[in-house]
Design a protein around this motif. Structure first.
Motif, PDB file in Angstrom:
ATOM      1  N   ALA A   1       0.512   3.295   4.246  1.00  0.00           N
ATOM      2  CA  ALA A   1       0.359   2.050   5.058  1.00  0.00           C
ATOM      3  C   ALA A   1      -0.385   0.918   4.775  1.00  0.00           C
ATOM      4  O   ALA A   1      -0.074  -0.320   5.134  1.00  0.00           O
ATOM      5  CB  ALA A   1      -0.592   2.819   6.577  1.00  0.00           C
ATOM      6  N   SER A   2      -1.510   0.990   4.077  1.00  0.00           N
ATOM      7  CA  SER A   2      -2.076  -0.041   3.624  1.00  0.00           C
ATOM      8  C   SER A   2      -1.270  -0.982   2.634  1.00  0.00           C
ATOM      9  O   SER A   2      -1.523  -2.083   2.789  1.00  0.00           O
ATOM     10  CB  SER A   2      -3.471   0.624   2.859  1.00  0.00           C
ATOM     11  OG  SER A   2      -4.089  -0.675   2.263  1.00  0.00           O
ATOM     12  N   ASP A   3      -0.761  -0.301   1.797  1.00  0.00           N
ATOM     13  CA  ASP A   3      -0.004  -1.155   0.578  1.00  0.00           C
ATOM     14  C   ASP A   3       1.061  -1.671   1.269  1.00  0.00           C
ATOM     15  O   ASP A   3       1.506  -2.884   0.657  1.00  0.00           O
ATOM     16  CB  ASP A   3       0.174  -0.579  -0.941  1.00  0.00           C
ATOM     17  CG  ASP A   3      -1.260   0.157  -1.275  1.00  0.00           C
ATOM     18  OD1 ASP A   3      -2.020  -0.676  -1.078  1.00  0.00           O
ATOM     19  OD2 ASP A   3      -1.106   1.342  -2.140  1.00  0.00           O
ATOM     20  N   VAL A   4       1.919  -0.908   1.923  1.00  0.00           N
ATOM     21  CA  VAL A   4       3.372  -1.350   2.288  1.00  0.00           C
ATOM     22  C   VAL A   4       3.198  -2.118   3.657  1.00  0.00           C
ATOM     23  O   VAL A   4       3.845  -3.029   3.939  1.00  0.00           O
ATOM     24  CB  VAL A   4       4.248  -0.199   2.399  1.00  0.00           C
ATOM     25  CG1 VAL A   4       5.643  -0.618   2.860  1.00  0.00           C
ATOM     26  CG2 VAL A   4       4.231   0.713   0.925  1.00  0.00           C
ATOM     27  N   PHE A   5       2.552  -1.367   4.704  1.00  0.00           N
ATOM     28  CA  PHE A   5       2.554  -1.929   5.903  1.00  0.00           C
ATOM     29  C   PHE A   5       1.434  -2.926   6.346  1.00  0.00           C
ATOM     30  O   PHE A   5       1.601  -3.756   7.424  1.00  0.00           O
ATOM     31  CB  PHE A   5       2.648  -0.978   7.117  1.00  0.00           C
ATOM     32  CG  PHE A   5       3.591   0.191   6.917  1.00  0.00           C
ATOM     33  CD1 PHE A   5       4.873  -0.088   6.207  1.00  0.00           C
ATOM     34  CD2 PHE A   5       3.008   1.499   7.025  1.00  0.00           C
ATOM     35  CE1 PHE A   5       5.689   0.854   6.102  1.00  0.00           C
ATOM     36  CE2 PHE A   5       4.137   2.588   6.811  1.00  0.00           C
ATOM     37  CZ  PHE A   5       5.480   2.158   6.223  1.00  0.00           C
ATOM     38  N   GLY A   6       0.330  -2.961   5.524  1.00  0.00           N
ATOM     39  CA  GLY A   6      -0.649  -3.900   5.945  1.00  0.00           C
ATOM     40  C   GLY A   6      -1.602  -3.616   6.998  1.00  0.00           C
ATOM     41  O   GLY A   6      -2.310  -4.694   7.339  1.00  0.00           O
ATOM     42  N   TYR A   7      -1.814  -2.410   6.882  1.00  0.00           N
ATOM     43  CA  TYR A   7      -2.787  -2.028   8.068  1.00  0.00           C
ATOM     44  C   TYR A   7      -3.695  -0.679   7.612  1.00  0.00           C
ATOM     45  O   TYR A   7      -2.940   0.102   6.703  1.00  0.00           O
ATOM     46  CB  TYR A   7      -2.272  -1.726   9.567  1.00  0.00           C
ATOM     47  CG  TYR A   7      -1.076  -0.796   9.940  1.00  0.00           C
ATOM     48  CD1 TYR A   7      -1.429   0.445   9.886  1.00  0.00           C
ATOM     49  CD2 TYR A   7       0.129  -1.208   9.819  1.00  0.00           C
ATOM     50  CE1 TYR A   7      -0.401   1.415  10.006  1.00  0.00           C
ATOM     51  CE2 TYR A   7       1.109  -0.545   9.942  1.00  0.00           C
ATOM     52  CZ  TYR A   7       0.997   0.709   9.964  1.00  0.00           C
ATOM     53  OH  TYR A   7       1.956   1.822  10.165  1.00  0.00           O
TER      54      TYR A   7
END
Length: 384
Positions: free
Chosen positions: A378-384
């Motif tokens: 989520a953090s690296d790919v989706f930005g949240y």
């Protein structure tokens, strides 16, 4: 010796003479009674005023003039048209749609209005990706609202700290492919329309995930001139082949459209959907399996009424490449950076009539087993 009595004058009543000699009542006694009466009256008046203040204020508070009066009225007005803490109510669908269809004629609002996105979850029961959505919403309070339509027997048990706490609306049973599916979607729209701050309405399922952060989603929707719903003319047994000529003259074959049920519409189109009484009866009566109403009703109706407001595409990515009546489902083994790179980077579309590379904000269908892997990305790919 006899006492001399004065003779009675002729024509005089003797009783009147005796009355004239009776002593008069003292005027001070009359004044005493008058003052006593005034004092008792004042006492009763003061007592009644105190009783009114004590008992009456509890039901109808006395509003005093103050410099904060306008602010209090503004706050009351804003809360009256915002999402309540609990979405439960006893309105029937007819009453709900009537209430939600109210449209103010004035374009300005008597309170500060921040446009929000209404996320409408059409689910059967549990929401397996709730932790992922919690991360997506975190830190963006005031820019979104949440509504859940589930099976009536399902009682969600989210903690008070969750954004999903008490976000269930009064729901009814939904059957796949029948009009009850569209009824549920209209029910979600109507409940969301009760909040005047909701400007955009997104329909998602329990198998959907956000593949962009909320800041990107908000910017994407607020800058778009169009609403996002697939609406295309498919000349095949899965498109025009599902049309019933008995729908004419309200709906002709050339107006028949198909599209994904997972849409995003603005407030105007949301109201058009819930207040429709022209096309709804036709679809309910003549679009039954193998005509799947959720794929045709909204795309057809909106393309007839407001074709210039549609982007004619969905913001939710889905894979139909495997064939069959349902799209592909992805589990834990499918979740990789390369998988989402294909979705996020290898796509092209039109945005505000210009070529664009960011085409999808959400994706489906994902199995519950994919939650851990999705959370890791989520953090690296989706930005949240």
């Amino acid at each position: 010796m006899y006492q001399r009595i004065a003779p009675v004058e002729e024509g005089k009543d003797p009783s009147s003479i005796f009355r004239n000699y009776q002593p008069r009542a003292c005027p001070w006694r009359l004044l005493h009674y008058f003052l006593l009466f005034v004092l008792v009256g004042l006492g009763l008046l003061i007592l009644s005023m105190n009783m009114i203040r004590y008992f009456g204020v509890q039901d109808q508070p006395v509003r005093k003039s103050s410099p904060f009066l306008c602010l209090e009225e503004q706050s009351s007005m804003e809360s009256r048209f915002s999402t309540p803490s609990s979405l439960l109510h006893a309105m029937s669908d007819e009453e709900l749609f009537w209430r939600a269809s109210f449209v103010p004629l004035m374009k300005t609002f008597p309170f500060k209005r921040v446009p929000k996105i209404a996320f409408m979850f059409l689910v059967k029961g549990p929401l397996p990706f709730a932790p992922l959505w919690e991360r997506f919403f975190k830190g963006h309070e005031g820019l979104f609202s949440i509504y859940m339509h589930s099976l009536p027997s399902y009682d969600a048990e989210f903690p008070p700290s969750s954004v999903f706490y008490e976000r269930q609306i009064p729901s009814q049973v939904v059957e796949w492919g029948l009009m009850s599916m569209c009824d549920a979607e209209r029910r979600l729209l109507a409940n969301a329309l009760l909040d005047m701050s909701n400007e955009w309405f997104i329909l998602v399922s329990e198998s959907c995930i956000p593949i962009q952060n909320l800041t990107t989603v908000y910017s994407y929707l607020s800058r778009s001139r169009y609403s996002f719903i697939g609406s295309f003319d498919e000349d095949s047994s899965y498109g025009r082949g599902r049309y019933n000529k008995k729908m004419a003259p309200e709906i002709n074959l050339t107006e028949w459209r198909k599209g994904s049920q997972w849409f995003e519409v603005n407030r105007k189109l949301a109201i058009d959907i819930i207040e429709d009484s022209t096309y709804y009866p036709k679809f309910k009566k003549f679009c039954r399996p193998t005509c799947y109403v959720d794929e045709h009703y909204f795309p057809t109706m909106l393309s007839i009424q407001s074709p210039d407001l549609l982007a004619n595409r969905s913001l939710t990515w889905v894979d139909w490449s495997r064939g069959g009546p349902h799209p592909a489902t992805f589990g834990e083994a499918d979740i990789t950076k390369e998988f989402f790179k294909k979705i996020l980077e290898n796509s092209s579309c039109s945005y505000n009539d210009q070529p664009y590379s960011l085409c999808f904000l959400f994706a489906r269908k994902f199995a519950p087993s994919a939650l851990v892997s999705l959370s890791d990305l989520a953090s690296d790919v989706f930005g949240y």
